[in-house]
Design a protein around this motif. Structure first.
Motif, PDB file in Angstrom:
ATOM      1  N   LYS A   5      57.520  -6.549  81.103  1.00  0.00           N
ATOM      2  CA  LYS A   5      56.571  -7.432  80.433  1.00  0.00           C
ATOM      3  C   LYS A   5      56.683  -7.218  78.935  1.00  0.00           C
ATOM      4  O   LYS A   5      56.792  -6.093  78.460  1.00  0.00           O
ATOM      5  N   GLU A   6      56.638  -8.297  78.222  1.00  0.00           N
ATOM      6  CA  GLU A   6      56.664  -8.202  76.767  1.00  0.00           C
ATOM      7  C   GLU A   6      55.259  -7.942  76.258  1.00  0.00           C
ATOM      8  O   GLU A   6      54.286  -8.441  76.817  1.00  0.00           O
ATOM      9  N   ILE A   7      55.171  -7.184  75.186  1.00  0.00           N
ATOM     10  CA  ILE A   7      53.861  -6.940  74.594  1.00  0.00           C
ATOM     11  C   ILE A   7      53.487  -8.129  73.718  1.00  0.00           C
ATOM     12  O   ILE A   7      54.343  -8.905  73.309  1.00  0.00           O
ATOM     13  N   SER A   8      52.226  -8.248  73.455  1.00  0.00           N
ATOM     14  CA  SER A   8      51.772  -9.387  72.660  1.00  0.00           C
ATOM     15  C   SER A   8      52.327  -9.276  71.236  1.00  0.00           C
ATOM     16  O   SER A   8      52.555  -8.172  70.733  1.00  0.00           O
ATOM     17  N   PRO A   9      52.549 -10.397  70.576  1.00  0.00           N
ATOM     18  CA  PRO A   9      53.097 -10.356  69.209  1.00  0.00           C
ATOM     19  C   PRO A   9      52.217  -9.600  68.223  1.00  0.00           C
ATOM     20  O   PRO A   9      52.728  -8.889  67.363  1.00  0.00           O
ATOM     21  N   SER A  10      50.901  -9.718  68.368  1.00  0.00           N
ATOM     22  CA  SER A  10      50.028  -8.998  67.426  1.00  0.00           C
ATOM     23  C   SER A  10      50.112  -7.498  67.648  1.00  0.00           C
ATOM     24  O   SER A  10      50.142  -6.721  66.694  1.00  0.00           O
ATOM     25  N   TYR A  11      50.168  -7.060  68.908  1.00  0.00           N
ATOM     26  CA  TYR A  11      50.286  -5.632  69.197  1.00  0.00           C
ATOM     27  C   TYR A  11      51.634  -5.103  68.704  1.00  0.00           C
ATOM     28  O   TYR A  11      51.714  -4.017  68.131  1.00  0.00           O
TER      29      TYR A  11
END
Length: 130
Positions: A5-11
């Motif tokens: 899973k990719e992490i969110s762009p802000s994180y």
């Protein structure tokens, strides 16, 4: 097959650009100093020897990270522009390992003279101004 899973762009931005770049070196230095405070071997001569070792290791890292690739690119590939060396001084790039070694040396010297807190604050302020 494992799905990642990719992490969110802000994180990702917070971890990579905020914690990873500008604060990585100060956090490393802070942790190093805390380690010195709680160390059993924090005599001035041991700190100076450790600092010299860290500084030389930092220079060695710079040799393998900058100088040798520059030499290989220039000699074997015939293109000295692939890996710019900034006037021949790339060997002495600012590196956290070399900086940690120099700070160990300085702390060992200051510890040998057993200066008061007021004198240490004045020295710190003068070094910050310089």
């Amino acid at each position: 097959m494992v799905l990642i899973k990719e992490i969110s762009p802000s994180y990702g931005f917070i971890v990579g650009n905020v914690l990873g770049r500008p604060y990585a070196a100060p956090i490393f230095m802070f942790c190093m100093e805390v380690g010195i405070v709680y160390s059993r071997r924090s005599q001035w001569d041991i700190m100076v020897k450790r600092g010299i070792t860290l500084f030389l290791l930092g220079i060695l890292v710079n040799v393998f990270e900058f100088f040798l690739p520059y030499y290989v690119c220039g000699t074997l590939l015939g293109s000295w522009d692939i890996f710019p060396i900034a006037g021949g001084l790339l060997l002495f790039c600012v590196d956290i390992l070399a900086f940690a070694g120099l700070s160990f040396i300085l702390m060992g010297i200051l510890k040998k003279f057993e200066l008061s807190n007021k004198k240490l604050i004045v020295i710190a302020l003068l070094m910050s101004i310089i």
